[in-house]
Design an enzyme around this catalytic site. Structure first.
Site, short mmCIF file in Angstrom:
data_model
loop_
_atom_site.label_atom_id
_atom_site.label_comp_id
_atom_site.label_asym_id
_atom_site.label_seq_id
_atom_site.Cartn_x
_atom_site.Cartn_y
_atom_site.Cartn_z
N GLU A 6 0.78 -1.12 -0.09
CA GLU A 6 -0.12 0.06 0.05
C GLU A 6 0.95 1.53 -0.02
O GLU A 6 0.40 2.32 0.32
CB GLU A 6 -0.87 -0.01 1.38
CG GLU A 6 -1.85 -1.14 1.47
CD GLU A 6 -3.16 -1.11 0.68
OE1 GLU A 6 -3.50 -0.14 0.38
OE2 GLU A 6 -3.59 -2.21 0.15
N ASP A 91 -13.35 -1.21 -4.77
CA ASP A 91 -14.19 -2.02 -4.01
C ASP A 91 -14.31 -3.40 -5.10
O ASP A 91 -14.66 -4.39 -4.86
CB ASP A 91 -15.65 -1.57 -3.87
CG ASP A 91 -15.69 -0.15 -3.41
OD1 ASP A 91 -14.74 0.01 -2.54
OD2 ASP A 91 -16.89 0.23 -3.18
N ASP A 161 -15.92 -7.95 -1.71
CA ASP A 161 -15.53 -6.72 -2.30
C ASP A 161 -13.98 -6.57 -2.16
O ASP A 161 -13.26 -6.99 -0.97
CB ASP A 161 -16.11 -5.53 -1.85
CG ASP A 161 -17.49 -5.71 -1.80
OD1 ASP A 161 -18.17 -6.23 -2.57
OD2 ASP A 161 -18.25 -4.46 -1.56
N HIS A 209 -15.97 -2.91 3.87
CA HIS A 209 -14.52 -2.81 3.61
C HIS A 209 -13.68 -2.52 4.90
O HIS A 209 -14.01 -2.29 6.18
CB HIS A 209 -14.57 -1.56 2.83
CG HIS A 209 -15.52 -1.84 1.49
ND1 HIS A 209 -15.98 -0.85 0.90
CD2 HIS A 209 -15.83 -2.98 1.16
CE1 HIS A 209 -16.66 -1.23 0.00
NE2 HIS A 209 -16.79 -2.53 -0.05
N ASP A 211 -10.72 -0.60 4.56
CA ASP A 211 -10.07 0.83 4.62
C ASP A 211 -10.59 2.08 5.12
O ASP A 211 -10.12 3.20 4.73
CB ASP A 211 -9.58 0.97 3.09
CG ASP A 211 -10.89 1.28 2.12
OD1 ASP A 211 -12.00 1.09 2.37
OD2 ASP A 211 -10.58 1.39 0.59
N ASN A 269 -9.48 7.23 5.14
CA ASN A 269 -9.31 6.56 3.89
C ASN A 269 -8.18 7.26 3.01
O ASN A 269 -8.73 7.77 1.95
CB ASN A 269 -10.68 6.65 3.21
CG ASN A 269 -10.81 5.60 2.13
OD1 ASN A 269 -11.01 6.00 0.93
ND2 ASN A 269 -10.89 4.28 2.21
N HIS A 314 -8.52 6.36 -1.10
CA HIS A 314 -8.05 4.86 -1.16
C HIS A 314 -9.20 4.34 -1.84
O HIS A 314 -9.02 3.71 -2.76
CB HIS A 314 -8.07 4.42 0.37
CG HIS A 314 -7.16 2.98 0.22
ND1 HIS A 314 -7.92 1.84 0.26
CD2 HIS A 314 -5.94 2.73 0.19
CE1 HIS A 314 -7.00 0.76 0.15
NE2 HIS A 314 -5.95 1.51 0.15
N CYS A 315 -10.41 4.46 -1.41
CA CYS A 315 -11.60 3.89 -2.02
C CYS A 315 -11.74 4.36 -3.59
O CYS A 315 -12.09 3.21 -4.50
CB CYS A 315 -12.89 4.58 -1.65
SG CYS A 315 -13.10 3.63 0.24
#
Ligand code: DAV
Length: 325
Positions: A6, A91, A161, A209, A211, A269, A314-315
Site C-alpha cells: 500500500e 471495491d 468486495d 470494507h 479501508d 481512507n 483510497h476507495c
C-alpha cells in the site's frame, strides 16, 4: 508485475469517476449490505447532479496532483454506464502481484462493474480471475438489519468486495464483514496460491470494507481506527508487532441530505503516494499532525462527497503499479 503493498512509490493508478452514479433497485442485497443500519434507502435513480458534479470536480483536482507527481493515471471505461457506480474501483478490482481479481461483489447491482476496468488490464500479462456468483436470496441474512452482531452474508457462496483486503507484500489482510464472507477469503487464498498468505480480521467492524479501519503506511507502521480496534489483540498476529498511529477523531464533513454511504471515519481512507507522502481529505488537520510526527507529509485535497458516495482517496483508486524495492 502489479503492486504488492500500500506504500511503495506509486507509478500507475486508476481513479474512479462519479459520472452516472446511481442508487440501484432496492433489493435484499442493497438493504443487507449497504443499509443494515436500517436507514432509509434513497429513491432509485441518479445521485443528485450536485453530488456527481462536485465529486468529479474534486477528482479532477486529485488527478492534476497525481499527474504533477509523475504518476500515470488511468480511468474507468467512459462508455460504461454503471448500474451502481464507478466511483470506487477499489471495491471491485483486486490488483496484486501477478493476479487481477474482479471480485464477487456483495451487491447485486455491482455484478458487472468490473467491465469498466477490463480494458485497462488487457495490456498486463497477469492472470485475470472473474468470479461469477449467483447471489441467491439465501446469500443474504436479513437478521443483520439493526443488528451489527449478525453479518449480512451467509456462507452459501464466496462473496467479497476487493476493498475488504489490504496488501502487504506476501501477506494479505481480509476483513470478514457485511461485504465479505469466509468463503470469499478461502477463494482469495486459492487464487493467490502460495504467493501470499491471507490473514483474517474478524469481529472488528461489521459494515463495509477494511479501508476506513486500517491503513498501512509502511512496513511496521499502520494507521488504525480506535473506535473499531480497541486492542492490538484484535489484529492478526503479524500486525500485533507493528507500531500503530491511532487516528484522531475525524472532522465530520457531512453528506448530501438523505444520502450517506459512510461514517465520518472515511477520514482514514488515505492514499499513500510513497512512505513519506499520503493524500488526506483537506479538513483532517489532526490526522495530518499525527502523521507528521511520523515524518509523513500530507497532501490536503478536497473530496466533498466522500461521505455521500462512500469513498475517499483510497476507495476511489486502485494502485495498479508501485515501485518494487
Ligand atoms: O462508514 O467507515 C466506509 C466504506 C469504505 N469503502 C465507513 C465505511
Amino acid at each position: 508485475m502489479l503492486s504488492k503493498n500500500e506504500y511503495n512509490q506509486l507509478k500507475t493508478v486508476i481513479v474512479g469517476d462519479a459520472t452516472g452514479a446511481k442508487i440501484p433497485e432496492h433489493d435484499i442485497s442493497l438493504r443487507c449490505v449497504n443499509y443494515a443500519d436500517n436507514t432509509k434507502i434513497p429513491e432509485r435513480g441518479l445521485y443528485p447532479q450536485q453530488v456527481r458534479d462536485e465529486a468529479n470536480e474534486d477528482i479532477d483536482i486529485f488527478i492534476d496532483f497525481l499527474t504533477k507527481q509523475n504518476i500515470n493515471v488511468l480511468r474507468p471505461d467512459e462508455s460504461h454506464d454503471p448500474t451502481y457506480y464507478k466511483f470506487c474501483p477499489r471495491d471491485t478490482v483486486f490488483a496484486y502481484n501477478n493476479n487481477v481479481i474482479y471480485t464477487p461483489m456483495s451487491l447485486r447491482a455491482r455484478a458487472n462493474e468490473y467491465t469498466a476496468y477490463k480494458k485497462i488490464f488487457e495490456k498486463y500479462d497477469v492472470t485475470k480471475h472473474n468470479v461469477d456468483i449467483k447471489r441467491e436470496d439465501s446469500l443474504y441474512n436479513t437478521n443483520c438489519i439493526n443488528n451489527p452482531n449478525i453479518l449480512a452474508l451467509n456462507e452459501t457462496e464466496p462473496c467479497f468486495d476487493a476493498a475488504n483486503i489490504l496488501k502487504n507484500n506476501d501477506d494479505l489482510y481480509y476483513l470478514v464483514s457485511n461485504s465479505g464472507n469466509l468463503l470469499g477469503a478461502e477463494m482469495l487464498q486459492r487464487y493467490v496460491g502460495n504467493t501470499a498468505k491471507v490473514h483474517i480480521i474478524e469481529d472488528v467492524y461489521s459494515y463495509m470494507h477494511l479501508d476506513s479501519t486500517i491503513a498501512f503506511l509502511k512496513e511496521g507502521l499502520l494507521l488504525a481506527n480506535p473506535s473499531r480496534i480497541k486492542n492490538k489483540k484484535q489484529l492478526p498476529e503479524k500486525l500485533q508487532k507493528w507500531d500503530i498511529v491511532w487516528a484522531p477523531e475525524p472532522v465530520d464533513i457531512g453528506h448530501h441530505p438523505g444520502y450517506s454511504n459512510s461514517s465520518p471515519w472515511i477520514s482514514l481512507n488515505v492514499l499513500s503516494i510513497n512512505e513519506r507522502l499520503v493524500v488526506v481529505e483537506e479538513h483532517q488537520h489532526n490526522l495530518r499532525i499525527e502523521l507528521e510526527k511520523h515524518k509523513i507529509d500530507c497532501a490536503m485535497l478536497p473530496m466533498r462527497q466522500s461521505r455521500t458516495l462512500g469513498g475517499c482517496f483510497h476507495c476511489i483508486t486502485v494502485d495498479v503499479e508501485r515501485e518494487h524495492v
